[in-house]
Design an enzyme around this catalytic site. Structure first.
Site, short mmCIF file in Angstrom:
data_model
loop_
_atom_site.label_atom_id
_atom_site.label_comp_id
_atom_site.label_asym_id
_atom_site.label_seq_id
_atom_site.Cartn_x
_atom_site.Cartn_y
_atom_site.Cartn_z
N ASP A 391 0.81 -1.22 0.00
CA ASP A 391 0.00 0.00 0.00
C ASP A 391 0.84 1.26 0.00
O ASP A 391 0.38 2.31 -0.46
CB ASP A 391 -1.03 0.00 1.14
CG ASP A 391 -0.42 -0.14 2.51
OD1 ASP A 391 0.80 -0.31 2.62
OD2 ASP A 391 -1.18 -0.09 3.49
C1 LAN Z 1 3.57 -0.69 10.21
C2 LAN Z 1 3.63 0.69 9.71
C3 LAN Z 1 3.02 0.93 8.36
C4 LAN Z 1 1.86 0.00 8.12
C5 LAN Z 1 0.94 0.44 6.95
C6 LAN Z 1 1.70 0.73 5.67
C7 LAN Z 1 0.23 1.74 7.35
C8 LAN Z 1 -0.11 -0.64 6.75
O1 LAN Z 1 -1.03 -0.23 5.78
C9 LAN Z 1 0.51 -1.98 6.49
C10 LAN Z 1 1.32 -2.41 7.68
C11 LAN Z 1 2.44 -1.43 8.06
C12 LAN Z 1 3.56 -1.61 7.08
C13 LAN Z 1 3.00 -1.70 9.45
C14 LAN Z 1 3.05 -3.09 9.96
C15 LAN Z 1 3.47 -3.27 11.44
C16 LAN Z 1 4.57 -2.31 11.84
C17 LAN Z 1 5.75 -2.55 10.96
C18 LAN Z 1 4.00 -0.90 11.64
C19 LAN Z 1 2.76 -0.61 12.46
C20 LAN Z 1 5.11 -0.06 12.22
C21 LAN Z 1 5.60 -0.86 13.45
C22 LAN Z 1 5.02 -2.29 13.31
C23 LAN Z 1 6.06 -3.35 13.77
C24 LAN Z 1 5.50 -4.72 13.67
C25 LAN Z 1 6.50 -3.01 15.20
C26 LAN Z 1 7.41 -4.00 15.82
C27 LAN Z 1 6.64 -4.97 16.61
C28 LAN Z 1 6.49 -6.27 16.31
C29 LAN Z 1 5.33 -7.00 16.80
C30 LAN Z 1 7.46 -7.02 15.46
#
Ligand code: LAN
Length: 650
Positions: A391
């Site tokens: 996305d």
């Molecule tokens: C994110 C940030 C961006 C987000 C979007 C692009 C907004 C979404 O549409 C798809 C998923 C995604 C890429 C996403 C997935 C999970 C993330 C990477 C996070 C929320 C930022 C931090 C999180 C990550 C998993 C944090 C570390 C914790 C763990 C459980 C590994």
């Protein structure tokens, strides 16, 4: 009665202009918006632990800032929650306690005493959610025998197995990768008097008597969102058995294998790593491999990428930034206002950032390192980070196509085409799009989720948000580039089909990455419309009826993170500008911008703007893995302006 020029302007104009001025004033030199991406409360302790294992401490100024942050976000009951808004958990309470101690706060500190009073009666480290135990084991504050096993040998199993680690969601895979290396080595910080003291404090002097085998199974109810299943317990039993027999040769081979994967991740991301956790853990791995080596040095250089100083102290962000994501939305919002001449410099700068941060190449040997080809994708943050996302690519492409007719797009056509190819390559068999990769394993793998505190971490599955964004981008591309392409047409149709199937009985879509139904429904509706749904389409009518039914009497919409945790609408105390904006964008997209509901929402949103052009702070609007809130700093500056602009267009 004569109408003055001022009155002929749509009513939101001055509100929008002030909002745009704030957006312009907060853009940074690279053309993006950089800000607070905090919320999770397990990142600072992992960082401080990592440094401590390496015999380091943060610089004094950062140290002060971290302490301030942890104190500011300690709950009134003495504990810390999974995120800054959440009720206390043992996992984050014990870890933040330890972090403060490692940062130099004394055991008699009033806040720390209160923390102990909260977590000791609940079992302390013994009943922490799984990741807390793993981090404590690194410090020698917990025994490896008390962990659910994470044998690195799993990596050597045949890749065809449905539970091979390469099939896990990349975030889960990348966190458990260094964990498995550290587990396989039983890596442990050298003992110090400070660690001995902390061990005494957090176990209330009972460390020597702990039954570690029993401790493996223990977890406090406060820390359980995803209960351990029969299947997970069975898998753990097999792995405990294995761990006792594990031969040194196979262990060594699997450690080498894991280390190679870690190196590939480090290099592909310029040592930023996919997220804050594997960033720190990979660095710790290298410390054990080669303490003064080039890898450790390279990691230390990219640590600052993760820190942000706010009024409440220094936090570790949940990613190296959300710049590409926010910048793409900002461009679309500004364009929607029509103020593109007045704000041309802002758009020019944003266009420069978007161009400069598209990923241009695949990572080396993608198959060997289980990477999907990257070329043409956009990441969430920066090109250096390098992991493209479905996305984010879609929003980058949409923003580029919005900039194109303004003469501001800087991304060459061939690269836009690459983005389209990337998006097409990421469509799942169910017609939807997941986040970073194709769905690689069965959804049932979630039954083996060992994290206690998170949900939906095991497999990257199709999400309405990702699917809608990709459908919208492909549809925009089709308009821009009207050479017929059956693959694009088909992808859009299949995507729309997925979106229809994901709609809930009540007409809404649940959001996975934003709070919650207003977010999901914004995507659901816009995806269907991009795919050609007509205003009378029942799916759209049901969606707007759903939103109208949750509008507050003051005209606003309001949801809190509990909405995501409970998968049902949970309202906040007041209206929220971000939820209201998503609802308004949805109503407007479905042709209801002139409706009474929309106009009441618009009025609320306008009146809510402060004299300085900002909307006042409100609860966190971002979420991941159904449980953890994460703050999107720019949303309050982007979405209200966008929503007002769209509702002004009659
Ligand atoms: C994110 C940030 C961006 C987000 C979007 C692009 C907004 C979404 O549409 C798809 C998923 C995604 C890429 C996403 C997935 C999970 C993330 C990477 C996070 C929320 C930022 C931090 C999180 C990550 C998993 C944090 C570390 C914790 C763990 C459980 C590994």
């Amino acid at each position: 009665m004569s109408v003055t020029a001022g009155e002929r302007l749509p009513k939101s104009v001055s509100v929008i202009q002030r909002g745009l001025d704030v957006l312009a004033a907060t853009q940074d030199a690279e053309g993006s918006w950089y800000g607070d991406y905090g919320g999770p409360q397990f990142l600072i302790p992992i960082y401080v632990t990592g440094l401590h294992v390496m015999g380091r401490t943060p610089e004094p100024a950062q140290r002060e800032g971290l302490i301030a942050y942890l104190r500011n976000h300690q709950n009134a009951d003495g504990g810390w929650g999974l995120d800054v808004e959440a009720p206390s958990q043992v996992f984050t309470s014990v870890l933040n306690y330890v972090a403060l101690r490692l940062l130099g706060v004394g055991e008699d500190d009033a806040g720390l005493r209160k923390a102990r009073q909260w977590f000791l009666p609940r079992g302390g480290p013994l009943s922490s959610g799984a990741w807390g135990k793993i981090i404590l084991a690194l410090l020698g504050l917990y025994e490896y025998g008390g962990l659910q096993p994470i044998p690195p040998e799993l990596w050597l199993l045949p890749e065809s197995l449905p539970f091979h680690p390469s099939r896990l969601w990349c975030h889960c895979r990348m966190v458990y990768l260094p964990m498995s290396w550290l587990y396989g080595r039983k890596a442990r910080a050298p003992e110090t008097p400070l660690l001995a003291a902390i061990r005494h404090e957090i176990f209330d002097g009972t460390y020597a008597q702990v039954d570690w085998a029993a401790a493996r199974e223990r977890v406090s109810p406060t820390d359980v969102f995803t209960p351990r299943t029969f299947w997970l317990k069975a898998a753990n039993q097999v792995m405990y058995g294995y761990e006792r027999l594990a031969g040194a040769r196979l262990r060594a081979r699997s450690l080498d294998f894991a280390l190679e994967q870690i190196r590939a991740e480090d290099e592909a991301t310029h040592y930023i790593c996919i997220g804050p956790i594997n960033k720190v853990l990979n660095m710790v791995v290298w410390h054990f491999v080669n303490p003064e080596g080039p890898e450790v040095r390279a990691h230390l250089e990219r640590l600052p990428d993760y820190f942000y100083e706010g009024a409440d102290g220094v936090r570790m962000n949940g990613y190296n930034s959300s710049e590409l994501w926010d910048t793409s939305f900002a461009v679309q919002a500004v364009a929607a206002t029509g103020e593109t001449e007045r704000h041309r410099p802002m758009l020019e700068e944003a266009a420069r950032f978007i161009e400069a941060n598209q990923v241009l190449e695949d990572t080396p040997e993608p198959q060997r390192f289980f990477r999907h080809p990257s070329k043409g994708g956009w990441p969430f943050s920066t090109r250096d980070h390098g992991w493209p996302i479905s996305d984010c690519t879609a929003e980058g492409l949409k923003a580029s196509l919005v900039l194109e007719p303004l003469g501001l797009n800087r991304v060459p056509q061939a690269r836009l085409q690459d983005a389209v190819q990337f998006i097409l390559s990421m469509q799942n068999e169910d017609g939807g799009w997941a986040t970073y990769e194709l769905q690689r394993g069965p959804k049932l793998l979630e039954l083996l989720n060992p994290s206690d505190v998170f949900s939906t971490i095991m497999v990257d599955v199709s999400y309405v948000e990702c699917t809608s964004a990709c459908v919208q981008a492909l549809a925009a591309w089709r308009k821009h580039h009207p050479v017929p392409d059956a693959r694009v047409d088909q992808a859009i149709a299949r995507g729309a089909d997925f979106i229809r199937r994901a709609q809930r009985e009540d007409g809404s879509w649940i959001g996975s990455w934003g709070v919650c139904f207003t977010y999901g429904t914004w995507f659901g509706v816009n995806g269907l419309i991009a795919a050609g749904a007509l205003p009378e389409d029942m799916a759209l009518r049901r969606a707007t009826a759903f939103l109208r039914s949750y509008q507050r009497s003051d005209g606003a919409w309001s949801e809190v993170v509990e909405s995501c945790r409970q998968a049902r609408w949970v309202e906040g105390k007041q209206g929220h500008a971000v939820n209201t904006s998503w609802a308004l964008l949805t109503l407007a997209a479905a042709g209801e911008q002139s409706s009474d509901a929309a106009q009441r929402g618009v009025r609320w949103l306008r009146e809510r703007q402060q004299a300085d052009g900002r909307w006042p702070p409100e609860p966190i609007a971002g979420i991941f893995n159904r449980t953890c809130a994460i703050h999107y700093d720019a949303y309050l500056r982007i979405f209200p302006v966008w929503a007002l602009a769209v509702c002004d267009k009659r």
